[in-house]
Scaffold this motif. Structure first.
Motif, PDB file in Angstrom:
ATOM      1  N   LEU A 224      -9.701   3.732  -4.104  1.00 47.18           N
ATOM      2  CA  LEU A 224      -9.076   3.003  -5.216  1.00 47.18           C
ATOM      3  C   LEU A 224      -8.164   1.886  -4.693  1.00 47.18           C
ATOM      4  O   LEU A 224      -8.062   0.817  -5.279  1.00 47.18           O
ATOM      5  CB  LEU A 224      -8.269   3.977  -6.084  1.00 47.18           C
ATOM      6  CG  LEU A 224      -7.672   3.378  -7.353  1.00 47.18           C
ATOM      7  CD1 LEU A 224      -8.756   2.862  -8.291  1.00 47.18           C
ATOM      8  CD2 LEU A 224      -6.787   4.392  -8.078  1.00 47.18           C
ATOM      9  N   LEU A 225      -7.543   2.177  -3.543  1.00 49.59           N
ATOM     10  CA  LEU A 225      -6.605   1.224  -2.962  1.00 49.59           C
ATOM     11  C   LEU A 225      -7.289  -0.090  -2.553  1.00 49.59           C
ATOM     12  O   LEU A 225      -6.655  -1.141  -2.499  1.00 49.59           O
ATOM     13  CB  LEU A 225      -5.976   1.894  -1.731  1.00 49.59           C
ATOM     14  CG  LEU A 225      -4.564   1.574  -1.334  1.00 49.59           C
ATOM     15  CD1 LEU A 225      -3.595   1.786  -2.461  1.00 49.59           C
ATOM     16  CD2 LEU A 225      -4.165   2.452  -0.142  1.00 49.59           C
ATOM     17  N   ILE A 226      -8.586  -0.022  -2.258  1.00 46.53           N
ATOM     18  CA  ILE A 226      -9.301  -1.237  -1.826  1.00 46.53           C
ATOM     19  C   ILE A 226     -10.513  -1.478  -2.714  1.00 46.53           C
ATOM     20  O   ILE A 226     -11.565  -1.944  -2.265  1.00 46.53           O
ATOM     21  CB  ILE A 226      -9.730  -1.155  -0.339  1.00 46.53           C
ATOM     22  CG1 ILE A 226     -10.499   0.142  -0.090  1.00 46.53           C
ATOM     23  CG2 ILE A 226      -8.545  -1.257   0.591  1.00 46.53           C
ATOM     24  CD1 ILE A 226     -11.252   0.124   1.223  1.00 46.53           C
ATOM     25  N   LEU A 227     -10.347  -1.197  -3.988  1.00 52.16           N
ATOM     26  CA  LEU A 227     -11.477  -1.263  -4.905  1.00 52.16           C
ATOM     27  C   LEU A 227     -12.134  -2.647  -4.954  1.00 52.16           C
ATOM     28  O   LEU A 227     -13.361  -2.754  -4.995  1.00 52.16           O
ATOM     29  CB  LEU A 227     -11.024  -0.846  -6.316  1.00 52.16           C
ATOM     30  CG  LEU A 227     -12.122  -0.899  -7.377  1.00 52.16           C
ATOM     31  CD1 LEU A 227     -13.248   0.065  -7.057  1.00 52.16           C
ATOM     32  CD2 LEU A 227     -11.557  -0.599  -8.757  1.00 52.16           C
ATOM     33  N   ASP A 228     -11.337  -3.707  -4.940  1.00 50.05           N
ATOM     34  CA  ASP A 228     -11.926  -5.045  -5.067  1.00 50.05           C
ATOM     35  C   ASP A 228     -12.924  -5.312  -3.949  1.00 50.05           C
ATOM     36  O   ASP A 228     -13.967  -5.921  -4.151  1.00 50.05           O
ATOM     37  CB  ASP A 228     -10.829  -6.126  -5.053  1.00 50.05           C
ATOM     38  CG  ASP A 228     -10.032  -6.126  -6.350  1.00 50.05           C
ATOM     39  OD1 ASP A 228     -10.307  -5.260  -7.210  1.00 50.05           O
ATOM     40  OD2 ASP A 228      -9.131  -6.972  -6.504  1.00 50.05           O
ATOM     41  N   GLU A 229     -12.570  -4.846  -2.750  1.00 50.22           N
ATOM     42  CA  GLU A 229     -13.452  -5.018  -1.601  1.00 50.22           C
ATOM     43  C   GLU A 229     -14.706  -4.139  -1.758  1.00 50.22           C
ATOM     44  O   GLU A 229     -15.820  -4.566  -1.465  1.00 50.22           O
ATOM     45  CB  GLU A 229     -12.670  -4.658  -0.330  1.00 50.22           C
ATOM     46  CG  GLU A 229     -13.433  -4.767   0.961  1.00 50.22           C
ATOM     47  CD  GLU A 229     -13.781  -6.206   1.340  1.00 50.22           C
ATOM     48  OE1 GLU A 229     -13.145  -7.129   0.806  1.00 50.22           O
ATOM     49  OE2 GLU A 229     -14.708  -6.380   2.141  1.00 50.22           O
ATOM     50  N   ILE A 230     -14.491  -2.908  -2.236  1.00 54.86           N
ATOM     51  CA  ILE A 230     -15.610  -1.970  -2.414  1.00 54.86           C
ATOM     52  C   ILE A 230     -16.626  -2.515  -3.417  1.00 54.86           C
ATOM     53  O   ILE A 230     -17.837  -2.459  -3.190  1.00 54.86           O
ATOM     54  CB  ILE A 230     -15.087  -0.591  -2.874  1.00 54.86           C
ATOM     55  CG1 ILE A 230     -14.329   0.080  -1.727  1.00 54.86           C
ATOM     56  CG2 ILE A 230     -16.229   0.305  -3.354  1.00 54.86           C
ATOM     57  CD1 ILE A 230     -13.682   1.386  -2.110  1.00 54.86           C
ATOM     58  N   LEU A 231     -16.105  -3.085  -4.519  1.00 55.48           N
ATOM     59  CA  LEU A 231     -17.002  -3.567  -5.566  1.00 55.48           C
ATOM     60  C   LEU A 231     -18.001  -4.598  -5.028  1.00 55.48           C
ATOM     61  O   LEU A 231     -19.146  -4.654  -5.458  1.00 55.48           O
ATOM     62  CB  LEU A 231     -16.194  -4.183  -6.720  1.00 55.48           C
ATOM     63  CG  LEU A 231     -15.424  -3.189  -7.605  1.00 55.48           C
ATOM     64  CD1 LEU A 231     -14.564  -3.929  -8.612  1.00 55.48           C
ATOM     65  CD2 LEU A 231     -16.373  -2.228  -8.311  1.00 55.48           C
TER      66      LEU A 231
ATOM     67  N   LEU B  13     -14.666   6.823   0.640  1.00 60.05           N
ATOM     68  CA  LEU B  13     -14.234   5.857  -0.379  1.00 60.05           C
ATOM     69  C   LEU B  13     -14.775   6.198  -1.765  1.00 60.05           C
ATOM     70  O   LEU B  13     -14.128   5.926  -2.776  1.00 60.05           O
ATOM     71  CB  LEU B  13     -14.703   4.445  -0.008  1.00 60.05           C
ATOM     72  CG  LEU B  13     -14.268   3.895   1.358  1.00 60.05           C
ATOM     73  CD1 LEU B  13     -14.908   2.531   1.599  1.00 60.05           C
ATOM     74  CD2 LEU B  13     -12.755   3.784   1.447  1.00 60.05           C
TER      75      LEU B  13
ATOM     76  N   ALA C 220       0.840  -1.203   0.000  1.00 60.68           N
ATOM     77  CA  ALA C 220       0.000   0.000   0.000  1.00 60.68           C
ATOM     78  C   ALA C 220       0.878   1.257   0.000  1.00 60.68           C
ATOM     79  O   ALA C 220       0.639   2.203  -0.742  1.00 60.68           O
ATOM     80  CB  ALA C 220      -0.925  -0.009   1.214  1.00 60.68           C
TER      81      ALA C 220
END
Lengths: 595, 353
Positions: free
Chosen positions: B340-347, B325, B215
């Motif tokens: 953006l740094l944790i986009l996969d989780e956000i999606l 976020l 990160a």
């Protein structure tokens, strides 16, 4: 058959000392089966027995043996269960006998279960006949084994017979000794009927099959009988014995062993150890034997919540043939619906768990095994506690008692140090220590809770597999026990809580907290994981917030995969259980509970 | 019949040597059968011409594998076939991926004259030892020479780099970015090394930097690199973004040519999941396609335009409760830097399935 010509006996042995093979030979030599049938019949039924695991608990075989004096004798061989760990199961077979063969593998000598079972035979006042097996093997040492029998069990083994179950060597001599050295049954043929209910199981064609030993009087087909403890009355539809094939007859006389079939539909109607008598008679109950009580408890949850009805269905089917397996419905906030189960011991638990998985195609989560605690409340009330989740407020509790066992561990003396350290680490109290040559017999008192999980595995690994181990519960003792709760993000996760001795609480709490730290995925926030006794935190770990979770590359060719992965993950997310905003995957429970 | 412009992607599945980290579909071979490859590609062009007609082509991308291995005559025939069967727009971006050590100045010049106007150079590292470790066939100087030659010939030049390597520190990554700044690029990609199954790296049990370090590296790139980020791993001077990829991330139609090349043609109002060389051609729902648009669009700094259909699959509650976020500006939803740094989780939370 004249009562004087009946011999009821069991073979007791350590696991793998050749009990089944010797039984086969005895059947073969007495012509219980044609030699042509021998393989097919016996092995088939053995397969079934293995398949049914512990549930066919006390198979019996009636052998007709013509002795050297020309007289024909009826030998009833009571097969003790395949899993000799089940002291209780062994003792119910022994209760129907007058004699026991103490079978010792001459290549291995006396082992823990030999000793434990020999003591059981002694408790039942049985005449004991030491027999050395596997003498066909070059590594057998008959002299040393005899010495061990004398030294460890205290049985005169000078004239012990040496046999080979494999080749049949010594078997004719053994049959002769069974007739000459073991006593006949001594019941009163003219008294009112009294029969001991030795075991029962459910057969899908016949219904409940009840194994009995007639002590006084006789049992006849068509007779109206009464179960003394329950008061239930039934007619005897069928009566007979096993050769090992089922043979119907008209009656069973004093001293004989056989089966009866009544209209009974489930085995829960008949209590093993009960006395059966004529419906018109009033008799005193036979001493019987202690009823089986579950000592180890664990909860089973299906991994797939939809499987709960299958789990319940499977458990009910197994319980049909195993009255000692008990269960009730449990609802856990983390794991959904499951069953709280009680077992005779660890092996029993493992077998039931494995059979549920294998025969009913279930994947199960088993919680940490627990024992039955006795809680003495300040109000004077005493309550049984088998699930830590049900523990009342500690301020209401005056003191807690836990079950203790007497454990016998035998091993070559060079492993003694490690085993003794293990025992004292587990709060063990040394009761006795004796040497036989270079082997040691340790007798320890240990809290059952300390051996319910990895104790046996540790004993095996500390001794490179050479130690043998057996135990039996002897009573309850007061103990300084505390309930350790696990908190994830400040919220109590009840399915992970457990009871343990105060001196271990910190270590165990820390172990589980450390494990969870690796099992719970990172979230966007820090997650404290704590172990606590009441309000006091005894161990703490923190899962760092994850900071980066984004796929590096996502071009034209990666898009389908990414969408499908997302769909799958969303599906998985639905199954996560949330505690204090923290999503805990089921795998974390499974692995945290695996101690 | 509604004919939207389609972007074209050509996959060249040949390499001089497989790199230690690479899980892409490609074969390492000395002498690829280019004639066979050409025939297959020409057949596919003909197929799509018949199926979809004389569509407009805003971008073409030759990816790999190693497209720079392609002989001049092969590339020429492919490009002229595209010109015959479709209608290439005057400002069409035609990109080609290249590896140092596989292309000289002459070939480069020929490619330029055939219409290639954007060259993406796989450099990965500016350190010779690291290049060896990665399994590359060139050294740093060869890579820089290729960049300079391409610039001189008037290519729009981009370079691919890799960070987050075993034993790399955040300081190493900062210094790496400073060196990249000296190259004077208008576009580059910075990929975090991810260990893929079925690669030599996967079997090597490498000690990778931890999540926190990764990160910090990612944040330090954003701070140190002269070029601004416009997608998770892509950086460009405004106006120099890769149009081909932008179009695909925006959810526009594209066709894949060559074995393993994915496409999303849009024919008579239906979206298709397509893989080149006739490997796959199946309709997908508009909703599935919208999910894909969100997945790729959210990776770009300009985000996703909230149409009525997109709005239906966004979790409004989640957007509202996570202003740190996600933001909505001018009808577009995008991530914050933190997001953006944790986009996969956000999606997972953002998209309602």
């Amino acid at each position: 058959m004249k009562q004087s010509h009946i011999r009821n006996f069991a073979i007791v042995a350590h696991i793998d000392h050749g009990k089944s093979t010797l039984s086969d030979r005895l059947i073969e030599f007495t012509g219980g089966l044609e030699s042509r049938e021998m393989k097919a019949q016996v092995l088939d039924s053995m397969d079934i027995e293995r398949e049914r695991g512990i549930t066919i608990k006390a198979q019996t075989v009636r052998l007709n043996y013509t002795a050297k004096n020309g007289e024909t004798y009826q030998l009833n061989l009571m097969d003790t269960p395949g899993h000799v760990d089940f002291t209780y199961e062994v003792s119910r077979s022994l209760a129907a006998c007058e004699g026991a063969l103490i079978l010792v593998d001459a290549t291995q000598g006396v082992q823990a279960q030999t000793l434990a079972n020999a003591y059981l035979a002694l408790d039942n006042n049985l005449e004991m006949l030491p027999v050395l097996n596997k003498i066909d093997l070059p590594s057998s040492d008959v002299t040393a084994a005899k010495e061990q029998i004398s030294d460890v069990i205290g049985l005169d083994a000078k004239d012990a017979l040496a046999v080979s179950g494999k080749t049949g060597q010594g078997v004719p001599e053994l049959l002769e000794e069974i007739v000459t050295k073991l006593p006949p049954p001594n019941g009163d043929a003219n008294a009112a009927t009294r029969a001991l209910l030795v075991d029962s199981w459910y057969d899908s064609y016949l219904g409940v099959v009840i194994l009995v030993r007639v002590v006084d009087g006789n049992l006849k087909r068509g007779q109206k009988i009464k179960f003394v403890a329950t008061g239930a009355e039934y007619f005897v539809d069928k009566i007979g014995y096993f050769t090992p094939k089922m043979v119907n007859t008209d009656e069973l006389n004093t001293g004989e062993v056989g089966f009866i079939i009544t209209g009974m539909k489930t085995i829960h109607d008949c209590k093993v150890g009960d006395t059966i008598t004529d419906a018109r008679s009033t008799v005193d109950r036979l001493a019987g034997f202690k009823p089986s009580v579950p000592v180890v408890f664990s909860s089973f949850f299906p991994v797939e919540a939809d499987d709960y009805p299958n789990l319940r269905d499977g458990a009910e089917k197994l319980a049909l043939n195993d009255a000692s397996f008990v269960f009730t419905t449990e609802k856990s906030s983390a794991l959904g619906f499951g069953l709280r189960c009680g077992f005779l011991g660890l092996l029993h638990m493992e077998i039931i768990s494995e059979r549920l998985s294998r025969e009913f195609n279930l994947s199960l989560i088993n919680t940490i095994p627990s024992v039955l605690y006795k809680l003495h409340l300040r109000s004077g009330e005493v309550i049984d506690l088998e699930n830590p989740a049900d523990m009342p407020d500690p301020t209401l509790i005056s003191f807690i008692e836990e079950p203790w066992v007497r454990a016998t561990i035998m091993m070559p003396d060079n492993y003694m140090g490690g085993i003794m350290a293990l025992c004292s680490e587990r709060r063990g109290i040394q009761e006795n220590i004796s040497y036989v040559g270079n082997r040691v017999v340790l007798v320890y008192q240990l809290p059952l809770a300390e051996i319910v999980f990895d104790f046996y595995d540790r004993v095996k690994s500390l001794s490179s597999g050479y130690a043998s181990f057996d135990y039996s519960v002897f009573g309850y003792q007061e103990s300084d026990l505390v309930k350790v709760s696990i908190l994830v993000n400040e919220e109590n996760v009840e399915p992970l809580s457990f009871l343990c001795h105060r001196s271990f609480s910190e270590k165990r709490g820390r172990q589980i907290v450390e494990k969870l730290k690796d099992l719970i995925p990172r979230h966007q926030f820090k997650i404290p994981i704590q172990a606590a006794i009441g309000g006091k935190i005894i161990a703490r770990e923190t899962i760092a917030a994850f900071r980066k979770d984004v796929t590096a590359k996502c071009y034209g060719g990666d898009i389908s995969r990414k969408r499908k992965l997302l769909e799958k993950q969303k599906e998985g997310k639905k199954r996560l259980r949330t505690f204090g905003n923290v999503e805990i995957p089921q795998t974390a429970f499974i692995n945290a509970l695996k101690v | 019949m509604l004919l939207l412009p389609h972007n074209l992607y050509f996959h060249i599945p040949f390499c001089a040597q497989k790199c230690n980290y690479c899980a892409f579909y490609s074969h390492a071979c000395k002498k690829p059968d280019w004639d066979k490859y050409l025939n297959e590609i020409l057949g596919e062009i003909e197929f799509w011409h018949k199926k979809i007609g004389q569509i407009e082509i805003p971008t073409i991308f030759f990816g790999g594998g190693t497209p720079s291995l392609m002989p001049e005559n092969i590339l020429e025939k492919i490009i002229s076939a595209i010109g015959e069967k479709f209608s290439i727009t005057p400002d069409c971006e035609i990109s080609l991926e290249s590896n140092p050590g596989t292309i000289d100045e002459n070939k480069l010049s020929d490619f330029k004259s055939m219409g290639i106007n954007r060259l993406s150079v796989g450099i990965q590292s500016l350190d010779d030892e690291t290049l060896k470790f990665l399994g590359r066939i060139h050294n740093a100087n060869q890579a820089i020479d290729l960049l300079n030659n391409a610039k001189k010939l008037g290519f729009n030049v981009s370079a691919d780099f890799m960070y987050g390597l075993p034993n790399q520190s955040v300081t190493d990554v900062k210094n790496f970015c400073k060196k990249i700044n000296e190259l004077g690029l208008n576009h580059c990609s910075m990929y975090e090394l991810s260990i893929e199954p079925n690669t030599p790296f996967y079997r090597m049990n490498l000690q990778m930097p931890d999540n926190e370090t990764m990160a910090q590296m990612y944040e330090s790139i954003d701070k140190t690199l002269d070029l601004p980020r416009y997608e998770v791993s892509n950086y460009a001077t405004p106006g120099f973004e890769c149009k081909h990829n932008q179009n695909i991330w925006d959810g526009e139609p594209y066709i894949g040519f060559g074995r393993g090349a994915a496409g999303r043609p849009f024919i008579n109002g239906t979206w298709y999941e397509q893989i080149g060389n006739n490997e796959k051609f199946e309709p997908i729902s508009a909703r599935e396609r919208d999910v894909e648009k969100i997945i790729t669009g959210m990776r770009t700094t300009r985000g996703v335009k909230i149409t009525d259909d997109i709005d239906k699959i966004l979790n409004a509650e989640f957007i509202k409760s996570n202003p740190d976020l996600l933001v909505i500006e001018n009808d577009r939803i995008k991530t914050t830097k933190k997001g953006l740094l944790i986009l996969d989780e956000i999606l997972l939370d953002l998209i309602e399935l």
